[in-house]
Design an enzyme around this catalytic site. Structure first.
Site, PDB file in Angstrom:
ATOM      1  N   CYS A 136       4.501  -1.384  -9.858  1.00  0.00           N
ATOM      2  CA  CYS A 136       5.523  -2.272  -9.323  1.00  0.00           C
ATOM      3  C   CYS A 136       5.644  -3.547 -10.167  1.00  0.00           C
ATOM      4  O   CYS A 136       6.132  -3.498 -11.278  1.00  0.00           O
ATOM      5  CB  CYS A 136       5.240  -2.560  -7.854  1.00  0.00           C
ATOM      6  SG  CYS A 136       6.706  -3.124  -6.950  1.00  0.00           S
TER       7      CYS A 136
ATOM      8  N   HIS B 297       5.223   2.991  -5.699  1.00  0.00           N
ATOM      9  CA  HIS B 297       3.921   2.789  -5.065  1.00  0.00           C
ATOM     10  C   HIS B 297       3.172   4.115  -4.886  1.00  0.00           C
ATOM     11  O   HIS B 297       3.331   4.786  -3.863  1.00  0.00           O
ATOM     12  CB  HIS B 297       4.103   2.106  -3.703  1.00  0.00           C
ATOM     13  CG  HIS B 297       4.467   0.665  -3.806  1.00  0.00           C
ATOM     14  ND1 HIS B 297       3.564  -0.352  -3.621  1.00  0.00           N
ATOM     15  CD2 HIS B 297       5.634   0.066  -4.126  1.00  0.00           C
ATOM     16  CE1 HIS B 297       4.167  -1.525  -3.796  1.00  0.00           C
ATOM     17  NE2 HIS B 297       5.424  -1.286  -4.098  1.00  0.00           N
TER      18      HIS B 297
ATOM     19  N   GLU C  88       0.137   4.583  -4.156  1.00  0.00           N
ATOM     20  CA  GLU C  88      -0.831   4.573  -3.055  1.00  0.00           C
ATOM     21  C   GLU C  88      -0.173   5.045  -1.753  1.00  0.00           C
ATOM     22  O   GLU C  88      -0.862   5.434  -0.811  1.00  0.00           O
ATOM     23  CB  GLU C  88      -1.437   3.175  -2.874  1.00  0.00           C
ATOM     24  CG  GLU C  88      -0.633   2.187  -2.079  1.00  0.00           C
ATOM     25  CD  GLU C  88       0.590   1.666  -2.821  1.00  0.00           C
ATOM     26  OE1 GLU C  88       1.467   1.086  -2.174  1.00  0.00           O
ATOM     27  OE2 GLU C  88       0.664   1.841  -4.061  1.00  0.00           O
TER      28      GLU C  88
END
Length: 382
Positions: free
Chosen positions: A266, A356, A358
């Site tokens: 990001c 993202h 994660e």
């Protein structure tokens, strides 16, 4: 932001956009006034992770899903220690949450943390307006004290607020002191993670792979990074305009000079872009949600991914670029609008993605990127 934590039930509220568009509804969360950049999120689930994502600092989030709050709030899903959005906009808030992990209602949590919101407005019309006109400054005014105030006066307050372009916000949301997330199981590697607004799940994903993560403040220097003797260096997500992040860019250039395995997500992707000599620019309304299609150009695979970014890297999609640190290319691209979603160096172990991996909340299609980071560190050690 001025707030009151008294109950907001049925209190009047008004949302004022900087271009003069006005929506009237009911207070949701704390009563008072708040300002920020109006953006919309297309995720139908995961509102708790969205609210606690530091990348939403100084933004008023409009939820495109009409029904929000039905699973309540629990103590396991927050991505940081607090709610970071400056305001919250929903159409139809749940009256009663229903989930076995729920501890309180979303409305109660917003009141507790002083987050001003508005409900009962046409969020579809608001989203279409932002898609056509772009993200812009906004104010939410709730409670009886604003009844009778002229719309022109409210609009003037909105237009007096700072814009997101040119905002340097990372240090406002990052940790002030270094902390360590231990490896789960046998420790294999040490990573220095520069916190620009890191989400809690990110070091956890690395810890799951045997990595001890040293999370450093956004103001960390190259010397601070290498003081932990890292096998790899990570740059996190975060809020604000990457054009203001001269400090993190200089640190990343120091890492590239030492050829240490590097991974960014990001804001970290935008920092890598700047470190390599590319520019950045503000998107009209950004990518925010958990259903964005991205193609990994190194494998051809298309992933459904979680996004939260309003800026992007300006790098050529059709060629390999020469940089001070070797050849670089765009590794990932958004299939909706061809925005750069990842970069990689071809002559040293460094890569980044704009989204993202994660995936909190969202799909896990991109979890392999943490394994790719591990592979870089394994190769460097070998």
């Amino acid at each position: 932001m001025t707030t009151s934590t008294r109950g907001a039930a049925k209190a009047p509220a008004v949302l004022v956009l900087e271009d003069g568009r006005i929506f009237r509804g009911r207070a949701y969360g704390a009563v008072g006034e708040t300002f920020g950049e109006a953006v919309f999120s297309t995720g139908m689930t995961g509102y708790q992770e969205t609210l606690t994502d530091p990348s939403y600092h100084r933004q008023v989030v409009v939820m495109t899903a009409p029904h929000v709050g039905n699973t309540g709030v629990n103590d396991e899903d927050p991505e940081s220690s607090r709610i970071w959005v400056s305001g919250y906009v929903v159409r139809d808030p749940a009256r009663v949450p229903s989930n076995w992990r729920s501890r309180r209602t979303l409305d109660e949590e917003l009141v507790k943390q002083g987050v001003v919101g508005i409900s009962g407005i046409d969020t579809r019309a608001l989203t279409r307006h932002l898609r056509e006109r772009g993200a812009m400054r906004v104010g939410i005014f709730s409670g009886e004290s604003w009844v009778g105030i002229r719309d022109e006066a409210l609009l003037a307050k909105v237009r007096s607020q700072p814009e997101m372009k040119g905002a340097n916000l990372s240090a406002e949301v990052a940790t002030k002191e270094t902390y360590v997330v231990p490896a789960i199981g046998e420790k294999r590697f040490t990573v220095a993670a520069v916190d620009l607004g890191i989400k809690g799940m990110t070091p956890h994903r690395m810890a799951e792979r045997g990595i001890e993560v040293h999370v450093l403040p956004a103001t960390a220097t190259v010397e601070d990074v290498y003081a932990v003797d890292p096998d790899g260096v990570f740059f996190s997500n975060g809020p604000g305009d990457p054009a203001t992040a001269d400090g993190p860019v200089a640190v990343m250039q120091g890492v590239l000079e030492r050829r240490t395995p590097l991974f960014g997500i990001c804001f970290g992707n935008q920092i890598l872009g700047r470190a390599l000599g590319f520019g950045t620019y503000k998107l009209a309304y950004g990518h925010r949600g958990i259903n964005q299609p991205v193609q990994d150009r190194t494998t051809g695979k298309v992933e459904v991914t979680a996004h939260n970014h309003g800026f992007a890297v300006d790098a050529p999609l059709d060629k390999v670029s020469e940089t001070p640190y070797g050849r670089a290319e765009v590794s990932h691209v958004c299939l909706n609008d061809q925005v750069v979603e990842g970069l990689q160096l071809l002559d040293q172990p460094a890569f980044s993605v704009q989204y993202h991996p994660e995936a909190a909340a969202g799909p896990h299609d991109a979890a392999y990127l943490f394994d790719r980071f591990v592979s870089l560190m394994e190769a460097e050690r070998a």
